[in-house]
Design an enzyme around this catalytic site. Structure first.
Site, PDB file in Angstrom:
ATOM      1  CB  SER A   1      65.242  92.916  -3.678  1.00 39.61           C
ATOM      2  OG  SER A   1      65.088  91.938  -3.401  1.00 39.61           O
TER       3      SER A   1
ATOM      4  CE  LYS B   1      61.843  91.422  -2.060  1.00 39.37           C
ATOM      5  NZ  LYS B   1      61.072  92.154  -3.423  1.00 39.37           N
TER       6      LYS B   1
ATOM      7  CE  LYS C   1      63.840  88.396  -3.890  1.00 40.76           C
ATOM      8  NZ  LYS C   1      62.726  88.307  -4.127  1.00 40.76           N
TER       9      LYS C   1
ATOM     10  CG  ASP D   1      60.069  88.697  -2.192  1.00 40.09           C
ATOM     11  OD1 ASP D   1      59.556  87.706  -2.378  1.00 40.09           O
ATOM     12  OD2 ASP D   1      59.954  89.115  -3.213  1.00 40.09           O
TER      13      ASP D   1
ATOM     14  CD  GLU E   1      57.358  91.396  -2.566  1.00 39.58           C
ATOM     15  OE1 GLU E   1      58.926  91.372  -2.243  1.00 39.58           O
ATOM     16  OE2 GLU E   1      58.602  90.718  -3.824  1.00 39.58           O
TER      17      GLU E   1
ATOM     18  CG  ASP F   1      56.607  89.471  -6.415  1.00 39.99           C
ATOM     19  OD1 ASP F   1      55.936  89.534  -7.886  1.00 39.99           O
ATOM     20  OD2 ASP F   1      57.585  90.063  -6.817  1.00 39.99           O
TER      21      ASP F   1
ATOM     22  CE  LYS G   1      58.682  92.712  -8.507  1.00 36.13           C
ATOM     23  NZ  LYS G   1      59.324  90.697  -8.939  1.00 36.13           N
TER      24      LYS G   1
ATOM     25  N   GLY H   1      60.557  94.804  -9.176  1.00 36.91           N
ATOM     26  CA  GLY H   1      61.168  94.784 -10.412  1.00 36.91           C
ATOM     27  C   GLY H   1      62.242  93.038 -10.643  1.00 36.91           C
TER      28      GLY H   1
HETATM   29  O1  OSB Z   1      60.356  88.575  -5.854  1.00 37.35           O
HETATM   30  O2  OSB Z   1      60.808  90.665  -6.458  1.00 37.35           O
HETATM   31  C1  OSB Z   1      60.936  89.374  -6.692  1.00 37.35           C
HETATM   32  C2  OSB Z   1      64.067  90.187  -8.548  1.00 37.35           C
HETATM   33  C3  OSB Z   1      63.745  88.289  -9.441  1.00 37.35           C
HETATM   34  C4  OSB Z   1      63.183  87.839  -9.642  1.00 37.35           C
HETATM   35  C5  OSB Z   1      62.519  88.447  -8.396  1.00 37.35           C
HETATM   36  C6  OSB Z   1      61.832  89.159  -6.960  1.00 37.35           C
HETATM   37  C7  OSB Z   1      63.223  90.193  -7.671  1.00 37.35           C
HETATM   38  C8  OSB Z   1      63.656  90.900  -6.437  1.00 37.35           C
HETATM   39  C9  OSB Z   1      64.472  92.007  -7.016  1.00 37.35           C
HETATM   40  O3  OSB Z   1      63.294  90.771  -5.352  1.00 37.35           O
HETATM   41  C10 OSB Z   1      63.840  92.839  -7.852  1.00 37.35           C
HETATM   42  C11 OSB Z   1      64.662  94.129  -8.192  1.00 37.35           C
HETATM   43  O4  OSB Z   1      65.802  94.949  -7.757  1.00 37.35           O
HETATM   44  O5  OSB Z   1      64.758  94.546  -9.469  1.00 37.35           O
HETATM   45 MG    MG Z   2      58.624  89.895  -4.635  1.00 29.60          MG
END
Ligand code: OSB
Ligand code: MG
Length: 369
Positions: free
Chosen positions: A136, A161, A163, A188, A213, A238, A262, A290
């Protein structure tokens, strides 16, 4: 199962290897709680993947430590659970506080697995020998972001992925897609759009994302169902999937075609496994997300992701994507084929580095019967 003699809560502040920016802000370090369940000199480890700020969820490391000390700890020590799988029932009178519950339950699973001399994945019902890894990537200036996209794809990661948020979507996705060819790409939004932006979100269809997402708010299940009918891109949820009941409702309403599980968000491994089971029955593919976990939470996530319904690469990256050094003695490593191997050793398969624990610790408190 035998109860532990005590729980030790280690609140840590871990500096990130590079800052992580999402639609709700930028962080340069991650606060987390390692829960140590000690029984007869054996320590089992779990993680509360909260942060310093209540942005992704309403919890923080401070609320989680409070809830564990005042409620979950006493409830646990007053109970006679047959297995850590009883934790959701033992903690049922505490509403919410999923991350606090997840930290305690996962520590108990690790302790139980170590006592029995088996990997924690075996207790979770895992069947895979390795899992597929994705990464991510946060919001960053385009050139830096594209360098990272290229680097992670070259290192074997199976999915990337990005953001996104309003004003930061078409441009980075077009550039990443041009760079990656038909490599699996997802986006996401962490709930940054509204239902009124459906026509704009339909413009993302051209990027052939594996899924989009959490485009809308975490409470907007009906809005997601309506949006799903306007997009070719499958929706993945999520934040909205905070429990097995919400997962069941989202699937029944066709609010999503993919679910991000998660363990930290849903209240621990047992609830995560229940969501896995109900999605599998409904033929909804799931993947393991995660929350910037340290090695402890990361290894529990790897174990959960070894269940058969986790058919898509998740967000479980190598330790080095976030932390140097990690708090575990054997960091999580992604192979050149983009996989993470399950560990044969008892429990999560690593020891916590006491030197890192002490160096990064903000607070330490002990919860006793
Ligand atoms: O939305 O998946 C999410 C990290 C912190 C809070 C929300 C998210 C995320 C990530 C990274 O996308 C997930 C990771 O690499 O642990
Ligand atoms: Mg997410």
């Amino acid at each position: 199962m035998k109860l532990p003699d005590r729980l030790v809560l280690h609140t840590l502040r871990l500096p990130l290897v590079f800052p992580f920016e999402t639609s709700f802000g930028r962080v340069e370090s991650q606060d987390t709680i390692l829960v140590e369940a000690v029984g007869n000199g054996v320590s089992g480890w779990g993680e509360v993947p909260a942060s310093a700020q209540p942005h992704y969820s309403s919890e923080t490391v401070v609320t989680a430590a409070y809830v564990i000390r005042e409620f979950l700890g006493p409830m646990l020590f007053a109970s006679r659970p047959a297995s850590p799988a009883a934790c959701p029932a033992v903690f049922a009178r505490v509403r919410g506080h999923a991350m606090a519950k997840a930290g305690v339950e996962s520590a108990l699973w690790d302790l139980e697995a170590r006592r029995r001399g088996v990997p924690v994945a075996r207790l979770y019902g895992g069947t895979r020998k390795e899992i597929e890894s994705g990464v991510s990537l946060g919001i960053d200036p385009l050139r830096a972001l594209l360098r990272r996209v290229e680097a992670f794809a070259a290192r074997g990661y199976r999915r990337i992925k990005l953001k996104i948020m309003p004003g930061w979507d078409l441009k980075p996705l077009a550039a990443a897609r041009a760079l990656l060819g038909d490599f699996p790409l997802t986006a996401d939004a962490n709930g940054a759009y509204t239902a009124a932006q459906a026509a704009h979100l339909a413009r993302l269809d051209r990027f052939h994302l594996d899924y989009l997402e959490q485009p809308l708010g975490h409470e907007d299940l009906a809005d997601h169902a309506r949006l799903a009918g306007k997009l070719r891109t499958p929706l993945c949820l999520d934040e909205s999937i905070a429990s097995p009941d919400l997962a069941r409702n989202a699937v029944e309403m066709k609010a999503c075609r993919v679910v991000n599980i998660k363990p930290g968000r849903v209240g621990g491994p047992t609830q995560a496994i229940r969501i896995h089971d109900l999605c599998r029955k409904a033929r909804i593919p799931v993947w393991c997300g995660g929350l910037l976990e340290s090695g402890v939470g990361r290894l529990h996530n790897v174990a959960v992701a070894s269940l058969p319904g986790f058919t898509k690469p998740g967000d479980i990256s190598g330790s080095d994507r976030y932390y140097a050094p990690d708090v575990i003695d054997e960091p999580v490593v992604v192979s050149a084929r983009g996989t993470i191997a399950l560990r044969p050793e008892p429990g999560i398969g690593a020891e916590v580095r006491r030197d890192v624990l002490v160096r990064r610790r903000l607070r330490r408190e002990v919860v006793r019967p």
